[in-house]
Motif scaffolding. Structure first.
Motif, PDB file in Angstrom:
ATOM      1  N   ALA A 194       0.819  -1.206   0.000  1.00 55.48           N
ATOM      2  CA  ALA A 194       0.000   0.000   0.000  1.00 55.48           C
ATOM      3  C   ALA A 194       0.857   1.262   0.000  1.00 55.48           C
ATOM      4  CB  ALA A 194      -0.918  -0.001   1.220  1.00 55.48           C
ATOM      5  N   SER A 195       0.303   2.325  -0.567  1.00 52.33           N
ATOM      6  CA  SER A 195       0.929   3.642  -0.498  1.00 52.33           C
ATOM      7  C   SER A 195       0.187   4.475   0.540  1.00 52.33           C
ATOM      8  CB  SER A 195       0.884   4.339  -1.859  1.00 52.33           C
ATOM      9  OG  SER A 195       1.625   3.619  -2.817  1.00 52.33           O
ATOM     10  N   GLY A 196       0.780   5.585   0.939  1.00 51.40           N
ATOM     11  CA  GLY A 196       0.113   6.451   1.900  1.00 51.40           C
ATOM     12  C   GLY A 196       1.104   7.310   2.644  1.00 51.40           C
ATOM     13  N   GLU A 197       0.591   8.047   3.615  1.00 55.30           N
ATOM     14  CA  GLU A 197       1.441   8.885   4.437  1.00 55.30           C
ATOM     15  C   GLU A 197       0.907   8.930   5.862  1.00 55.30           C
ATOM     16  OE1 GLU A 197       1.190  13.204   3.583  1.00 55.30           O
ATOM     17  OE2 GLU A 197      -0.129  12.610   1.917  1.00 55.30           O
ATOM     18  N   THR A 198       1.791   9.206   6.794  1.00 61.72           N
ATOM     19  CA  THR A 198       1.413   9.265   8.198  1.00 61.72           C
ATOM     20  C   THR A 198       2.451  10.057   8.977  1.00 61.72           C
ATOM     21  OG1 THR A 198       0.671   7.915  10.091  1.00 61.72           O
ATOM     22  CG2 THR A 198       2.635   7.168   8.926  1.00 61.72           C
ATOM     23  N   ARG A 199       2.103  10.365  10.234  1.00 57.19           N
ATOM     24  CA  ARG A 199       3.048  11.062  11.110  1.00 57.19           C
ATOM     25  C   ARG A 199       3.141  10.326  12.434  1.00 57.19           C
ATOM     26  NH1 ARG A 199       2.190  16.981  13.692  1.00 57.19           N
ATOM     27  NH2 ARG A 199       1.891  15.802  15.627  1.00 57.19           N
ATOM     28  N   VAL A 200       4.355  10.234  12.941  1.00 55.23           N
ATOM     29  CA  VAL A 200       4.603   9.560  14.214  1.00 55.23           C
ATOM     30  C   VAL A 200       5.462  10.458  15.092  1.00 55.23           C
ATOM     31  CG1 VAL A 200       5.819   7.644  15.312  1.00 55.23           C
ATOM     32  CG2 VAL A 200       4.378   7.209  13.320  1.00 55.23           C
ATOM     33  N   ASP A 201       5.093  10.564  16.364  1.00 53.57           N
ATOM     34  CA  ASP A 201       5.891  11.286  17.353  1.00 53.57           C
ATOM     35  C   ASP A 201       6.389  10.295  18.405  1.00 53.57           C
ATOM     36  OD1 ASP A 201       5.423  13.645  16.080  1.00 53.57           O
ATOM     37  OD2 ASP A 201       4.058  14.467  17.574  1.00 53.57           O
ATOM     38  N   VAL A 202       7.674  10.339  18.688  1.00 61.81           N
ATOM     39  CA  VAL A 202       8.258   9.536  19.758  1.00 61.81           C
ATOM     40  C   VAL A 202       8.967  10.495  20.711  1.00 61.81           C
ATOM     41  CG1 VAL A 202       9.941   7.769  20.367  1.00 61.81           C
ATOM     42  CG2 VAL A 202       8.538   7.485  18.311  1.00 61.81           C
ATOM     43  N   VAL A 203       8.555  10.462  21.982  1.00 61.31           N
ATOM     44  CA  VAL A 203       9.158  11.320  22.999  1.00 61.31           C
ATOM     45  C   VAL A 203      10.099  10.473  23.854  1.00 61.31           C
ATOM     46  CG1 VAL A 203       8.746  12.872  24.944  1.00 61.31           C
ATOM     47  CG2 VAL A 203       7.109  12.783  23.048  1.00 61.31           C
ATOM     48  N   LEU A 204      11.333  10.917  23.965  1.00 62.88           N
ATOM     49  CA  LEU A 204      12.307  10.168  24.750  1.00 62.88           C
ATOM     50  C   LEU A 204      12.337  10.673  26.185  1.00 62.88           C
ATOM     51  CD1 LEU A 204      13.611  10.420  21.622  1.00 62.88           C
ATOM     52  CD2 LEU A 204      15.162   8.814  22.718  1.00 62.88           C
ATOM     53  N   ASP A 205      12.780   9.815  27.099  1.00 63.44           N
ATOM     54  CA  ASP A 205      12.838  10.181  28.511  1.00 63.44           C
ATOM     55  C   ASP A 205      13.717  11.404  28.749  1.00 63.44           C
ATOM     56  OD1 ASP A 205      11.412   7.907  28.705  1.00 63.44           O
ATOM     57  OD2 ASP A 205      12.928   6.718  29.723  1.00 63.44           O
TER      58      ASP A 205
END
Length: 472
Positions: A194-205
């Protein structure tokens, strides 16, 4: 794929062992191999940097460990050898694993920029002597370097013999066709999904934010890290960040065996200036090359799960819990692996501890091992459970110095609806009947009689647990 290209690919695969790469003097990357994600960017940078500042003739060898020249951490030495007039071989080998927290790379140990080691068939004893005289130089450095050079020279000769034995002619046309087919394969593998787009946030300690905007379209992948914060604790070099992104993508789509200039061209990575993915000298990169890589791989894996909902996989404990124990002049290093995430079809693989002998550890160190086994998992439950992490419980019989680090993502990111989080890594200390939690990245004196427990993370679970109906 033609016979000659298949033979060429097989020849490259057989020759490149461990963390290694083969390039042409025209800067075409023929293949990169390795288990460390950062290798897919840093080895190429090491070759390009060495070639820029040093003129390597056939048989010459240079070395470096400087992260800002294509190295990783100072305990890993990168060798660059001209195996012929047209080919450059890069090979990375670990000398002595070492956890040393410092504010700058200069404080971590002996930093080696691209340096000529072997020229015209002779080792440069003067340079080796100068390195060995450095106060931070590891013991047996010269002997180890000479042994690695001898091994590389023998391997290079085997490569020449193999090429002659097969009768294959490594021409520019063959290389061009091979790289073109590698790119075509990567595009095909991506286009099938599949094609597509998304956003991910990762917060570190440690407070850093990693923001990934991922777009997949027409067999190509674009990663934009706009919005990623500046460094507070973590510093990852640009080439290490690119390598981690490529490794995650190529593993997911299944073209990791064709890591070269052709397949590299399908990935575009954009990073804002000043973010922690663009480390600048002299910042220390130890935490970035471990904790930072784990966070980056987590973000990419999570983004791919959002786009490819039919191929969701729960998150794995990417980085092992690395532990270093020191007592007087004796030192040991433990790598406690984490559990793997479950999928829609199978449970995650549980962890193990690499190269650990309880008998040897207790003989060399004043410690008593209370427990080494799989930890009891609280998280990671589902229709398919995540792989369990390990627990290593150690009592100090004399005062010890300990240092440890692992991933720094206790702030758990949002997951796809079918996935659950596993257990995070934990470090605890028992003293006088009380137990307290320690940071997942730290160093501390462990006093006689104290018990420290190192727990690696577990993999996430997949799906809702099946409910069993009991009929009375």
């Amino acid at each position: 794929m033609s016979y000659h290209i298949e033979l060429f690919h097989s020849l490259l695969s057989d020759f490149l062992q461990g963390e290694s790469a083969l390039l042409t003097t025209e800067n075409d990357v023929l293949m990169v191999r390795g288990s460390n994600p950062v290798s897919y960017g840093t080895l190429v940078t090491a070759a390009n940097t060495a070639s820029k500042y040093l003129k390597l003739a056939e048989g010459d060898i240079a070395l470096l460990n400087d992260p800002y020249s294509g190295g990783t951490t100072l305990d890993e030495i990168t060798f660059i050898m001209a195996v012929s007039e047209d080919l450059i071989w890069v090979n990375r080998r670990t000398l002595n694993k070492n956890i040393k927290f410092a504010k700058s790379v200069e404080e971590e140990g002996l930093r080696i920029p691209p340096t000529p080691l072997r020229q015209k068939g002779q080792l440069n004893e003067m340079i080796l002597g100068a390195m060995s005289a450095h106060p931070a130089c590891p013991a047996n450095f010269t002997e180890w370097i000479k042994a690695q050079c001898a091994d590389m020279i023998a391997s290079a000769q085997k490569l020449h013999d193999t090429i002659e034995g097969t009768g294959i002619s490594v021409t520019g046309e063959l290389i061009e066709d091979y790289l073109h087919l590698s790119k075509k394969l990567a595009v095909q593998k991506i286009s099938e999904r599949a094609s597509g787009e998304t956003r991910v946030d990762v917060v570190l300690d440690s407070g850093e934010l990693l923001r990934l905007n991922l777009e997949i379209q027409d067999g190509r992948v674009a990663m934009d890290f706009g919005g990623t914060s500046a460094a507070k604790t973590l510093h990852l070099t640009e080439s290490a960040a690119y390598g981690t992104c490529f490794k995650a993508i190529s593993d997911f789509y299944g073209f990791d065996r064709y890591a070269n200039t052709g397949s590299f061209s399908i990935l575009q990575v954009t990073k804002p200036a000043g973010c922690w993915l663009m480390a600048k000298y002299p910042a220390s990169t130890l935490k970035g090359m471990t904790c930072g890589v784990a966070a980056l791989k987590t973000a990419v894996d999570l983004a791919l799960s959002y786009i490819h909902t039919k191929n969701e996989k729960s998150l794995s404990s990417t980085t092992p819990l690395l532990v270093q124990l020191n007592h007087e002049s004796t030192q040991t290093f433990l790598s406690i692996g984490g559990g793997q995430g479950a999928t829609s079809e199978v449970e995650g693989r549980s962890a193990h501890i690499e190269t650990l002998s309880v008998e040897t550890l207790e003989r060399q160190f004043p410690v008593r091992i209370h427990r080494i086994d799989r930890r009891n998992s609280i998280g990671g439950k589902g229709k398919f459970n995540g792989g369990r992490g390990m627990i290593c419980k150690i009592e100090a019989l004399e005062d010890l110095q300990a240092a440890w680090l692992t991933d720094m993502t206790l702030h758990r990111p949002r997951l796809p609806k079918n996935c659950s989080h596993g257990d995070p890594s934990e470090v605890t200390l028992e003293h006088a009947g009380t137990t307290k939690s320690l940071p997942v990245l730290g160093q501390q004196k462990i006093l006689k009689g104290e018990i420290v427990s190192f727990c690696s993370g577990s993999g996430g679970g997949y799906g809702r647990p099946e409910t069993k109906v009991i009929v009375e």
